[in-house]
Design a protein around this motif. Sequence first.
Motif, PDB file in Angstrom:
ATOM      1  N   GLY A   1      84.390  25.319  21.287  1.00 37.91           N
ATOM      2  CA  GLY A   1      85.506  24.641  20.639  1.00 37.91           C
ATOM      3  C   GLY A   1      86.297  23.792  21.621  1.00 37.91           C
ATOM      4  O   GLY A   1      86.657  22.651  21.328  1.00 37.91           O
ATOM      5  N   TYR A   2      86.545  24.343  22.799  1.00 39.74           N
ATOM      6  CA  TYR A   2      87.276  23.603  23.837  1.00 39.74           C
ATOM      7  C   TYR A   2      86.517  22.338  24.230  1.00 39.74           C
ATOM      8  O   TYR A   2      87.089  21.248  24.276  1.00 39.74           O
ATOM      9  N   LEU A   3      85.219  22.479  24.497  1.00 42.26           N
ATOM     10  CA  LEU A   3      84.416  21.327  24.920  1.00 42.26           C
ATOM     11  C   LEU A   3      84.312  20.284  23.815  1.00 42.26           C
ATOM     12  O   LEU A   3      84.418  19.071  24.079  1.00 42.26           O
ATOM     13  N   LEU A   4      84.136  20.727  22.581  1.00 41.52           N
ATOM     14  CA  LEU A   4      84.062  19.783  21.461  1.00 41.52           C
ATOM     15  C   LEU A   4      85.396  19.070  21.257  1.00 41.52           C
ATOM     16  O   LEU A   4      85.436  17.858  21.033  1.00 41.52           O
ATOM     17  N   PHE A   5      86.485  19.821  21.359  1.00 43.53           N
ATOM     18  CA  PHE A   5      87.791  19.188  21.191  1.00 43.53           C
ATOM     19  C   PHE A   5      88.031  18.142  22.272  1.00 43.53           C
ATOM     20  O   PHE A   5      88.472  17.028  21.986  1.00 43.53           O
ATOM     21  N   ARG A   6      87.742  18.467  23.516  1.00 40.24           N
ATOM     22  CA  ARG A   6      87.945  17.497  24.595  1.00 40.24           C
ATOM     23  C   ARG A   6      87.084  16.251  24.360  1.00 40.24           C
ATOM     24  O   ARG A   6      87.539  15.135  24.573  1.00 40.24           O
ATOM     25  N   LEU A   7      85.851  16.448  23.912  1.00 35.60           N
ATOM     26  CA  LEU A   7      84.969  15.312  23.633  1.00 35.60           C
ATOM     27  C   LEU A   7      85.571  14.406  22.561  1.00 35.60           C
ATOM     28  O   LEU A   7      85.693  13.196  22.747  1.00 35.60           O
ATOM     29  N   PHE A   8      85.962  14.991  21.429  1.00 30.84           N
ATOM     30  CA  PHE A   8      86.498  14.178  20.336  1.00 30.84           C
ATOM     31  C   PHE A   8      87.868  13.591  20.686  1.00 30.84           C
ATOM     32  O   PHE A   8      88.204  12.494  20.233  1.00 30.84           O
ATOM     33  N   ASP A   9      88.643  14.292  21.494  1.00 30.24           N
ATOM     34  CA  ASP A   9      89.938  13.763  21.911  1.00 30.24           C
ATOM     35  C   ASP A   9      89.756  12.531  22.794  1.00 30.24           C
ATOM     36  O   ASP A   9      90.507  11.569  22.691  1.00 30.24           O
TER      37      ASP A   9
ATOM     38  N   LEU B   1      79.451  23.877  12.298  1.00 32.43           N
ATOM     39  CA  LEU B   1      78.041  23.505  12.170  1.00 32.43           C
ATOM     40  C   LEU B   1      77.223  24.137  13.294  1.00 32.43           C
ATOM     41  O   LEU B   1      76.139  24.692  13.048  1.00 32.43           O
ATOM     42  N   LEU B   2      77.725  24.079  14.513  1.00 32.67           N
ATOM     43  CA  LEU B   2      77.040  24.678  15.657  1.00 32.67           C
ATOM     44  C   LEU B   2      76.865  26.179  15.479  1.00 32.67           C
ATOM     45  O   LEU B   2      75.791  26.734  15.722  1.00 32.67           O
TER      46      LEU B   2
END
Length: 153
Positions: A101-109, A146-147
């Motif tokens: 979640g952290y990595l996905l959030f940073r990516l989308f941010d 989804l992941l």
Amino acid sequence: MKAVIKTIASGFGTGYSPVAPGSVGSLVGIPLFLMVSGFAWPLQMTAMIALTALAIYTAGVAERLDRNGRKDPGWIVIDEIAGMLVTLLAVPPTFLHILAGYLLFRLFDILKVFPANICETGLHGGYAIVLDDVVAGIYAHLSLRLLIHITGI
């Protein structure tokens, strides 16, 4: 009052990190998520909405207090904290879920995928600062779900 606003807006000082303040500030969302993760999802949603409202207010005031008069100064990270709560809403609190979640959030941010880019440029004050991170959190949340579904992590 100014000191309280700056403390909250800076994620208890994490926004003053000399390296990647947004990434460091996002980490503050993890213990907040863990504090509410044992509650039913409607209570988690209530906490997320309350924090987002607080973030919009404090980010807007903090932006006006910024000594350099910048739009969305980097030291304001309450928006990243709110985005993390959106990302992790009602997700089982496992290490892998939180890390993903952290990595996905940073990516989308960082990517500012539509409509996050519109929120950032088309809105003003606290709304512009926070709502692009809320949108990034929604994208990260859906990607995380989804992941989890695909991989079973």
